[in-house]
Motif scaffolding. Sequence first.
Motif, short mmCIF file in Angstrom:
data_model
loop_
_atom_site.label_atom_id
_atom_site.label_comp_id
_atom_site.label_asym_id
_atom_site.label_seq_id
_atom_site.Cartn_x
_atom_site.Cartn_y
_atom_site.Cartn_z
N ALA A 35 0.64 -1.11 -0.05
CA ALA A 35 -0.04 -0.06 0.76
C ALA A 35 0.88 1.16 0.61
N TYR A 36 1.67 0.88 0.70
CA TYR A 36 2.94 2.37 0.73
C TYR A 36 3.11 2.72 -0.50
N GLN A 37 4.49 1.42 -1.21
CA GLN A 37 4.52 1.59 -2.63
C GLN A 37 3.35 2.47 -3.08
N ASN A 38 1.87 2.37 -3.53
CA ASN A 38 0.81 2.93 -4.77
C ASN A 38 0.57 4.23 -4.24
N VAL A 39 0.64 4.83 -2.46
CA VAL A 39 0.97 6.09 -2.11
C VAL A 39 1.89 6.84 -2.79
N LEU A 40 3.53 6.37 -2.82
CA LEU A 40 4.14 7.21 -3.56
C LEU A 40 4.41 6.76 -4.95
N LYS A 41 3.73 6.00 -5.21
CA LYS A 41 3.63 5.90 -7.21
C LYS A 41 4.57 5.74 -7.45
N LEU A 42 5.21 3.81 -6.50
CA LEU A 42 6.07 3.32 -7.07
C LEU A 42 6.05 2.22 -8.09
N ASP A 43 5.69 2.52 -8.80
CA ASP A 43 5.08 1.15 -9.67
C ASP A 43 6.43 0.59 -10.25
N ALA A 44 7.61 1.51 -10.78
CA ALA A 44 8.64 0.45 -11.19
C ALA A 44 9.84 -0.10 -10.40
N LYS A 45 9.36 0.61 -8.98
CA LYS A 45 10.19 -0.37 -7.98
C LYS A 45 9.66 -1.00 -7.09
N GLN A 46 10.46 -1.37 -6.00
CA GLN A 46 9.78 -2.07 -5.16
C GLN A 46 10.85 -2.20 -4.32
N PHE A 47 10.20 -1.52 -2.11
CA PHE A 47 11.51 -1.48 -1.82
C PHE A 47 11.95 -2.51 -1.37
N THR A 48 13.50 -2.05 -0.27
CA THR A 48 14.65 -3.66 -0.42
C THR A 48 13.51 -4.26 0.96
N PRO A 49 14.19 -5.75 1.30
CA PRO A 49 13.58 -6.42 1.80
C PRO A 49 13.54 -5.70 3.04
N GLU A 50 14.92 -5.45 3.52
CA GLU A 50 14.87 -4.47 5.18
C GLU A 50 13.89 -3.67 4.86
N TYR A 51 13.47 -2.71 4.31
CA TYR A 51 12.69 -1.60 4.13
C TYR A 51 11.52 -2.71 4.27
N GLU A 52 11.19 -2.99 3.69
CA GLU A 52 9.61 -3.10 4.34
C GLU A 52 9.24 -3.90 5.55
N ALA A 53 10.53 -4.71 6.01
CA ALA A 53 10.75 -5.17 7.44
C ALA A 53 10.64 -4.20 8.39
N CYS A 54 11.23 -2.66 8.26
CA CYS A 54 10.82 -1.46 8.98
C CYS A 54 9.66 -1.08 8.72
N LEU A 55 9.06 -1.01 7.42
CA LEU A 55 7.93 -0.60 7.45
C LEU A 55 6.79 -1.23 8.32
N GLN A 56 6.49 -2.90 8.44
CA GLN A 56 5.94 -3.92 8.78
C GLN A 56 6.11 -3.54 10.81
N ASP A 57 7.41 -3.97 11.15
CA ASP A 57 7.63 -3.65 12.77
C ASP A 57 7.25 -1.90 13.11
N ALA A 58 6.84 -0.69 12.19
CA ALA A 58 6.37 0.70 12.61
C ALA A 58 5.40 0.48 11.99
N TYR A 59 4.79 -0.37 11.75
CA TYR A 59 3.03 -0.74 11.39
C TYR A 59 1.88 0.11 12.61
N ASP A 60 2.80 -0.24 13.66
CA ASP A 60 1.68 0.06 15.55
C ASP A 60 1.98 1.34 15.33
N ALA A 61 3.31 2.60 15.44
CA ALA A 61 3.35 3.57 15.07
C ALA A 61 3.29 4.26 13.43
N VAL A 62 2.88 4.22 12.99
CA VAL A 62 2.39 4.18 11.72
C VAL A 62 0.72 4.78 11.64
N LYS A 63 0.06 3.51 12.26
CA LYS A 63 -0.97 3.37 11.76
C LYS A 63 -1.83 3.63 10.62
#
Length: 530
Positions: free
Chosen positions: A141-169
């Motif tokens: 969903a966050y990739q969609n927010v940033l309109k990164l159609d041709a890119k994908q987050f690195t595994p490390e960044y995705e893991a950080c996003l998931q860890d930050a889920y509760d704080a970011v809501k």
Amino acid sequence: MGDIIINVNISSTGPVCGGKCCGRIRETQLRDVLKKMMEDRAVSATRPIAELLLATRRTLQDHLTALSHQSQNKTSVLFLQLYRVHASRAKAPLAALYDDIRILLRSDSEHDITSVEIISSPPKDLAASTRKFFRDVFPVAYQNVLKLDAKQFTPEYEACLQDAYDAVKPFGEVPQQLGSSLSRSLEAARVLLQVLAVGANALTASEQVLMSSNEECQNKLLRAGGCPHCRGLEVRLCQNYCLNIARGCIGSLVAELEAPWAGYVEGVERMARADADAALRALDARVSEAIMHALENHAMLEKKVRQECGSPTTIDISGLTAPTPTPGAARRDALRAPPPDTELLQFAATLAASKKIFSSLADKLCDEPDFANEGNSECWNGESVGEYTKSLVASASISDQKYNPEITAGSKQDLRVAALGDKLRQARQLLVSHSWGSAPAAEAFMQGDEAGDEGSGSGRSYTDDDAAYDAEGSGEEGSGEEDVGSRTYVHEDNSYSSTEKTSTAATKSRPLLPVTFAVAVFARLVSCLT
């Protein structure tokens, strides 16, 4: 049916009837036939209700399971529309959520339905499952927010996003609200499915109790139904005589189930039924609402994410292309499984009428005009043809049997009946604990004729499109096919029937012996030589 020929010596009179037509062996045969006839008459009152409970359980379970598959397909189409090349990454979290829903709905369905026990804890926590789903979907969903159609987050960044889920809501309060709604609604549906099986099990178990009459009662049944024929008399039983025998020898065996059964029926009537159906129908809309919240609040979301995880780190995936949608996949049509309101309303009316099934069981045994007289004059009173003058016992309850003029042995409650009563009371408590809202609102579940102006009592309305969900828009990514684990579900037609028209018994049925046939058997057994 062929003639029944029984060659026995009838020269000696039987010990119970003493008539010229029956010897000891023939009395034994008559007693067995009468006992089976009474048992079958009793079972014919309870077994249809048990079958109805199981058929209704299947109807609800099949309907909600089919609805869950269609809802999953519909949500898959939503992701395909929104995320395109990234849509496949949301497939696994989505499948996991709906798998948990179906695990909850089919709990106990693979076990022996005649031995199901009441289990208080659900096999899955749908609030936790919903949170995990949104947490796993957040990077997409966050990739969609940033309109990164041709890119994908690195595994490390995705893991950080998931860890930050509760704080970011990222999705606001929608995940929590949806998780609470799904958990409450589907758990209530699970409890109802389970309790319907418990009720059927109790009725089936009561059949065994009804077959356990003692020797005194077997002789009483013989004297009532067989002795007139042994004496060459074509006469029916006096009404009160029949009732005293039936209440003391048949009805008293299960009379103590009356109050627990009535409470069980009232508990089923209280259970709200609209919520599981409505929650599944609304699920894709709530997911869409969550995604829109992230898009509409993108500025605040980006700020929070940068505070937790820093600037995005991505890898190039420009070589990927979005899957080509099949015809109709661009539509998210209305779900095609209409709620089985008609079946449930019929079930409601029948179940409500069964509240006094155990207290009226004995009386129904004497309703057969070929067996019992309508009055108490010029009928068989146990000794001769005449008037029956003994008092009528008030009911089939154990406490009243001490006043029964036809029963000498004291009656006591069968331990099996006590256990069944406890199980029915537990079922009612479980149903009431999962009902919510005010009492009038809670009784919107299956109220029959009192269900409101529209007859459903659900407070819901559906458009004509609810039955118009065609195969083009039903499949995952519009295909109509969905792979869940090792099982594949294919929705091929445009209509869904959620109920089985033919009910099957909870246990293998014994053939019931009609009273009219039993009377013919008596006549064959005790025909006198002239």
